[in-house]
Design a protein around this motif. Sequence first.
Motif, PDB file in Angstrom:
ATOM      1  N   SER A  37      -9.633  -1.121  -3.747  1.00 18.58           N
ATOM      2  CA  SER A  37      -8.796   0.062  -3.585  1.00 18.58           C
ATOM      3  C   SER A  37      -9.564   1.289  -4.074  1.00 18.58           C
ATOM      4  O   SER A  37     -10.272   1.221  -5.075  1.00 18.58           O
ATOM      5  CB  SER A  37      -7.507  -0.123  -4.388  1.00 18.58           C
ATOM      6  OG  SER A  37      -6.597   0.890  -4.107  1.00 18.58           O
ATOM      7  N   THR A  49      -6.314   4.849   1.550  1.00 21.34           N
ATOM      8  CA  THR A  49      -5.122   4.571   0.739  1.00 21.34           C
ATOM      9  C   THR A  49      -5.389   3.496  -0.302  1.00 21.34           C
ATOM     10  O   THR A  49      -6.261   2.646  -0.144  1.00 21.34           O
ATOM     11  CB  THR A  49      -3.945   4.152   1.637  1.00 21.34           C
ATOM     12  OG1 THR A  49      -2.778   4.048   0.837  1.00 21.34           O
ATOM     13  CG2 THR A  49      -4.190   2.821   2.318  1.00 21.34           C
ATOM     14  N   ASP A  50      -4.600   3.538  -1.361  1.00 24.19           N
ATOM     15  CA  ASP A  50      -4.656   2.508  -2.384  1.00 24.19           C
ATOM     16  C   ASP A  50      -3.739   1.359  -1.998  1.00 24.19           C
ATOM     17  O   ASP A  50      -2.750   1.547  -1.296  1.00 24.19           O
ATOM     18  CB  ASP A  50      -4.202   3.079  -3.735  1.00 24.19           C
ATOM     19  CG  ASP A  50      -5.270   3.941  -4.380  1.00 24.19           C
ATOM     20  OD1 ASP A  50      -6.448   3.530  -4.364  1.00 24.19           O
ATOM     21  OD2 ASP A  50      -4.924   5.012  -4.901  1.00 24.19           O
ATOM     22  N   ARG A  77       0.857  -1.180   0.000  1.00 21.90           N
ATOM     23  CA  ARG A  77       0.000   0.000   0.000  1.00 21.90           C
ATOM     24  C   ARG A  77       0.896   1.234   0.000  1.00 21.90           C
ATOM     25  O   ARG A  77       2.071   1.162   0.343  1.00 21.90           O
ATOM     26  CB  ARG A  77      -0.935   0.019   1.193  1.00 21.90           C
ATOM     27  CG  ARG A  77      -0.253   0.297   2.517  1.00 21.90           C
ATOM     28  CD  ARG A  77      -1.268   0.446   3.611  1.00 21.90           C
ATOM     29  NE  ARG A  77      -0.594   0.558   4.895  1.00 21.90           N
ATOM     30  CZ  ARG A  77      -1.208   0.532   6.040  1.00 21.90           C
ATOM     31  NH1 ARG A  77      -2.502   0.378   6.080  1.00 21.90           N
ATOM     32  NH2 ARG A  77      -0.538   0.644   7.157  1.00 21.90           N
ATOM     33  N   ASP A  93      -1.230   1.280 -11.151  1.00 18.48           N
ATOM     34  CA  ASP A  93      -0.564   2.555 -10.889  1.00 18.48           C
ATOM     35  C   ASP A  93       0.909   2.271 -10.634  1.00 18.48           C
ATOM     36  O   ASP A  93       1.296   1.130 -10.376  1.00 18.48           O
ATOM     37  CB  ASP A  93      -1.192   3.243  -9.683  1.00 18.48           C
ATOM     38  CG  ASP A  93      -0.884   4.737  -9.604  1.00 18.48           C
ATOM     39  OD1 ASP A  93      -0.152   5.259 -10.474  1.00 18.48           O
ATOM     40  OD2 ASP A  93      -1.364   5.388  -8.653  1.00 18.48           O
ATOM     41  N   LEU A 142      -3.966  -2.648  -8.838  1.00 21.93           N
ATOM     42  CA  LEU A 142      -4.788  -2.242  -7.700  1.00 21.93           C
ATOM     43  C   LEU A 142      -5.825  -3.294  -7.342  1.00 21.93           C
ATOM     44  O   LEU A 142      -6.426  -3.927  -8.226  1.00 21.93           O
ATOM     45  CB  LEU A 142      -5.494  -0.917  -8.001  1.00 21.93           C
ATOM     46  CG  LEU A 142      -4.582   0.278  -8.210  1.00 21.93           C
ATOM     47  CD1 LEU A 142      -5.394   1.497  -8.602  1.00 21.93           C
ATOM     48  CD2 LEU A 142      -3.757   0.564  -6.967  1.00 21.93           C
ATOM     49  N   SER A 170      -8.878   3.969  -5.769  1.00 23.66           N
ATOM     50  CA  SER A 170      -8.656   4.427  -7.145  1.00 23.66           C
ATOM     51  C   SER A 170      -9.068   3.401  -8.195  1.00 23.66           C
ATOM     52  O   SER A 170      -9.043   3.702  -9.394  1.00 23.66           O
ATOM     53  CB  SER A 170      -7.184   4.789  -7.339  1.00 23.66           C
ATOM     54  OG  SER A 170      -6.825   5.846  -6.488  1.00 23.66           O
TER      55      SER A 170
END
Length: 179
Positions: free
Chosen positions: A159, A128-129, A120, A168, A155, A161
């Motif tokens: 998550s 948080t992602d 993470r 990412d 991800l 996002s």
Amino acid sequence: MIRPVCCHSDGSRGYQQALDDFGITKLLAKLSNYSQADNSIRIHLGCEELESVAAILITQFTESINGQLIAKYLHTIHHSNWDIIPGCIKPKFQPQSIHLPTNFPDKVKAPHFLYGDKLRWRFQRSNTDWGIVIGRFYNFASHRCCWMWCYLIWLSKDSPSAAWMVADTAWEDDLEPFG
């Protein structure tokens, strides 16, 4: 003594933010309770002493600025079109070539995380992602003025996002194990 931004009125938050952005707050914090690594020297400064020592150090640094160092920073900025953040401009950092280091991969620090590791983002404690490492590459990190590992993170579907992207990238020092 400088207080955290949350303790100030709206009128002085900008001033405090500038002190934070340019590293003055960290300098004052470090000077206020300075000690050598071996604890042979310990210094506790009062507010006036602290401000005086900080002013002396800043003045000495300003007088000893190296034109070649500035030229290297400007070369890095101009030829790579990166915005180097203020945290990069520190005496201990020397801008390096934007070309892959000649000692790669033999003499570089091994990557900390492996494919499949669940990670993470370190600095976002709430909302948080997180995800799983599916790739990594060695790249010039303009925010650190050095080469370091960057990871491709798939991800988790939970998550935050994940609603608009599936993967990412993140620098090694921005990640921590999760779960």
